[in-house]
Motif scaffolding. Structure first.
Motif, PDB file in Angstrom:
ATOM      1  N   LEU A 143      -2.869   1.358  -6.654  1.00  0.00           N
ATOM      2  CA  LEU A 143      -3.243   2.083  -5.433  1.00  0.00           C
ATOM      3  C   LEU A 143      -3.439   1.141  -4.247  1.00  0.00           C
ATOM      4  O   LEU A 143      -2.869   1.381  -3.171  1.00  0.00           O
ATOM      5  N   PRO A 144      -4.217   0.041  -4.384  1.00  0.00           N
ATOM      6  CA  PRO A 144      -4.312  -0.884  -3.243  1.00  0.00           C
ATOM      7  C   PRO A 144      -2.960  -1.482  -2.857  1.00  0.00           C
ATOM      8  O   PRO A 144      -2.695  -1.709  -1.672  1.00  0.00           O
ATOM      9  N   LEU A 145      -2.101  -1.728  -3.861  1.00  0.00           N
ATOM     10  CA  LEU A 145      -0.784  -2.278  -3.554  1.00  0.00           C
ATOM     11  C   LEU A 145       0.045  -1.283  -2.745  1.00  0.00           C
ATOM     12  O   LEU A 145       0.708  -1.661  -1.763  1.00  0.00           O
TER      13      LEU A 145
ATOM     14  N   ALA B  64      10.456  -3.370  -6.322  1.00  0.00           N
ATOM     15  CA  ALA B  64      11.385  -4.086  -7.209  1.00  0.00           C
ATOM     16  C   ALA B  64      10.630  -4.828  -8.306  1.00  0.00           C
ATOM     17  O   ALA B  64      11.023  -4.796  -9.485  1.00  0.00           O
ATOM     18  N   LEU B  65       9.524  -5.489  -7.942  1.00  0.00           N
ATOM     19  CA  LEU B  65       8.771  -6.258  -8.931  1.00  0.00           C
ATOM     20  C   LEU B  65       8.100  -5.355  -9.953  1.00  0.00           C
ATOM     21  O   LEU B  65       8.100  -5.654 -11.154  1.00  0.00           O
ATOM     22  N   THR B  66       7.482  -4.260  -9.496  1.00  0.00           N
ATOM     23  CA  THR B  66       6.854  -3.351 -10.455  1.00  0.00           C
ATOM     24  C   THR B  66       7.899  -2.669 -11.330  1.00  0.00           C
ATOM     25  O   THR B  66       7.631  -2.352 -12.490  1.00  0.00           O
ATOM     26  N   GLY B  67       9.102  -2.469 -10.793  1.00  0.00           N
ATOM     27  CA  GLY B  67      10.163  -1.860 -11.590  1.00  0.00           C
ATOM     28  C   GLY B  67      10.610  -2.717 -12.754  1.00  0.00           C
ATOM     29  O   GLY B  67      11.153  -2.203 -13.740  1.00  0.00           O
ATOM     30  N   LEU B  68      10.342  -4.023 -12.682  1.00  0.00           N
ATOM     31  CA  LEU B  68      10.694  -4.898 -13.800  1.00  0.00           C
ATOM     32  C   LEU B  68       9.920  -4.538 -15.061  1.00  0.00           C
ATOM     33  O   LEU B  68      10.367  -4.817 -16.174  1.00  0.00           O
TER      34      LEU B  68
ATOM     35  N   SER C  50       5.252   3.784  -7.116  1.00  0.00           N
ATOM     36  CA  SER C  50       6.329   4.514  -6.434  1.00  0.00           C
ATOM     37  C   SER C  50       5.827   5.841  -5.876  1.00  0.00           C
ATOM     38  O   SER C  50       6.156   6.217  -4.746  1.00  0.00           O
ATOM     39  N   ASN C  51       5.001   6.573  -6.638  1.00  0.00           N
ATOM     40  CA  ASN C  51       4.465   7.837  -6.125  1.00  0.00           C
ATOM     41  C   ASN C  51       3.441   7.606  -5.033  1.00  0.00           C
ATOM     42  O   ASN C  51       3.342   8.394  -4.085  1.00  0.00           O
TER      43      ASN C  51
ATOM     44  N   PRO D 183      -1.826  14.732  -4.194  1.00  0.00           N
ATOM     45  CA  PRO D 183      -1.036  15.420  -5.231  1.00  0.00           C
ATOM     46  C   PRO D 183       0.131  14.587  -5.755  1.00  0.00           C
ATOM     47  O   PRO D 183       0.395  14.569  -6.961  1.00  0.00           O
ATOM     48  N   ILE D 184       0.828  13.884  -4.862  1.00  0.00           N
ATOM     49  CA  ILE D 184       1.961  13.063  -5.299  1.00  0.00           C
ATOM     50  C   ILE D 184       1.462  11.877  -6.117  1.00  0.00           C
ATOM     51  O   ILE D 184       2.058  11.510  -7.141  1.00  0.00           O
TER      52      ILE D 184
END
Length: 247
Positions: free
Chosen positions: A77-79, A97-101, A139-140, A177-178
């Motif tokens: 959340l802070p990110l 991109a980094l979190t998607g790894l 992402s959300n 909500p998202i």
């Protein structure tokens, strides 16, 4: 003049999933219930689940998932807030991109790399769960914060709100909500991922699966898989109620 009829209230759908799946989970956790059902898959005898009862393994599994989700929220959340501030589009793309790894690299590979540093048990398992669960939350969170109408923010600035007040009073409530939908997805993902932690000594519902595979006992594998599935469905349905309430 005829009186106007009161507007009909929209009918609320009965949350059958939020009632059915937890009920089935509790039924399967009744002592002896599930092992007796799985006896035909275990040479005609109820599988031996070991010293820890199934309800205890389920609580350990829940603790792993909720502990990981707490860390995911503290990081994600802070990110999401940080990278969605004006002028940080490049940082936003880098963070996504980094979190998607975390979901690109297989979870077993992450755990294998973490074990030499963190050892066996809880810590490498939590690391894998956090890395795997960050993607939907970040992402959300980014999508929710970016979806806030710019005219609403302009009105908030016109009222004299500071950027911090806009975030707390306008952006976060409107994007909630998202964000909650991302938490829901992350939680369900990690119910399944947490079963791998049993191979590292973290316990949980992966323990019957690991023991069943080592003993070639299909009944034990089915017990762990069925309880994990019911737990994921239960959490998904219950969190779905929260998401619909905030929508």
């Amino acid at each position: 003049m005829t009186a106007l009829a009161p507007a009909a209230r929209p009918r609320r759908r009965v949350p059958w999933g939020a009632l059915l799946w937890p009920a089935l989970l509790l039924l399967c956790l009744w002592p002896g219930m599930l092992p007796n059902l799985m006896a035909p898959f275990s040479a005609g005898e109820p599988p031996d689940v070991g010293d820890s009862p199934l309800w205890q393994l389920t609580l350990v599994h829940l603790a792993l998932v909720f502990g990981a989700e707490a860390l995911v929220l503290l990081i994600g959340l802070p990110l999401a807030v940080f990278v969605t501030r004006p002028g940080r589009a490049a940082l936003m793309r880098l963070a996504e991109a980094l979190t998607g790894l975390g979901q690109t690299v297989p979870t077993l590979a992450i755990l294998a790399l973490a074990v030499p540093t963190l050892g066996l048990g809880l810590r490498p398992t939590l690391l894998g769960l956090v890395l795997y669960g960050l993607v939907p939350v970040v992402s959300n969170g980014v999508a929710g914060l970016l979806s806030v109408d710019r005219s609403v923010l302009d009105a908030a600035r016109g009222m004299g709100m500071t950027p911090g007040q806009q975030l707390r009073r306008v952006e976060l409530p409107l994007s909630l909500p998202i964000l909650l939908a991302g938490v829901r997805t992350s939680t369900v993902y990690n119910v399944g991922t947490a079963t791998i932690g049993a191979a590292l000594g973290a316990g949980g519902l992966g323990l019957p699966i690991i023991n069943g595979l080592s003993q070639q006992n299909t009944g034990l594998v089915l017990i762990g898989a069925l309880l994990s599935a019911l737990l994921a469905l239960s959490l998904d349905a219950l969190l779905g109620l929260v998401v619909r309430r905030e929508s």
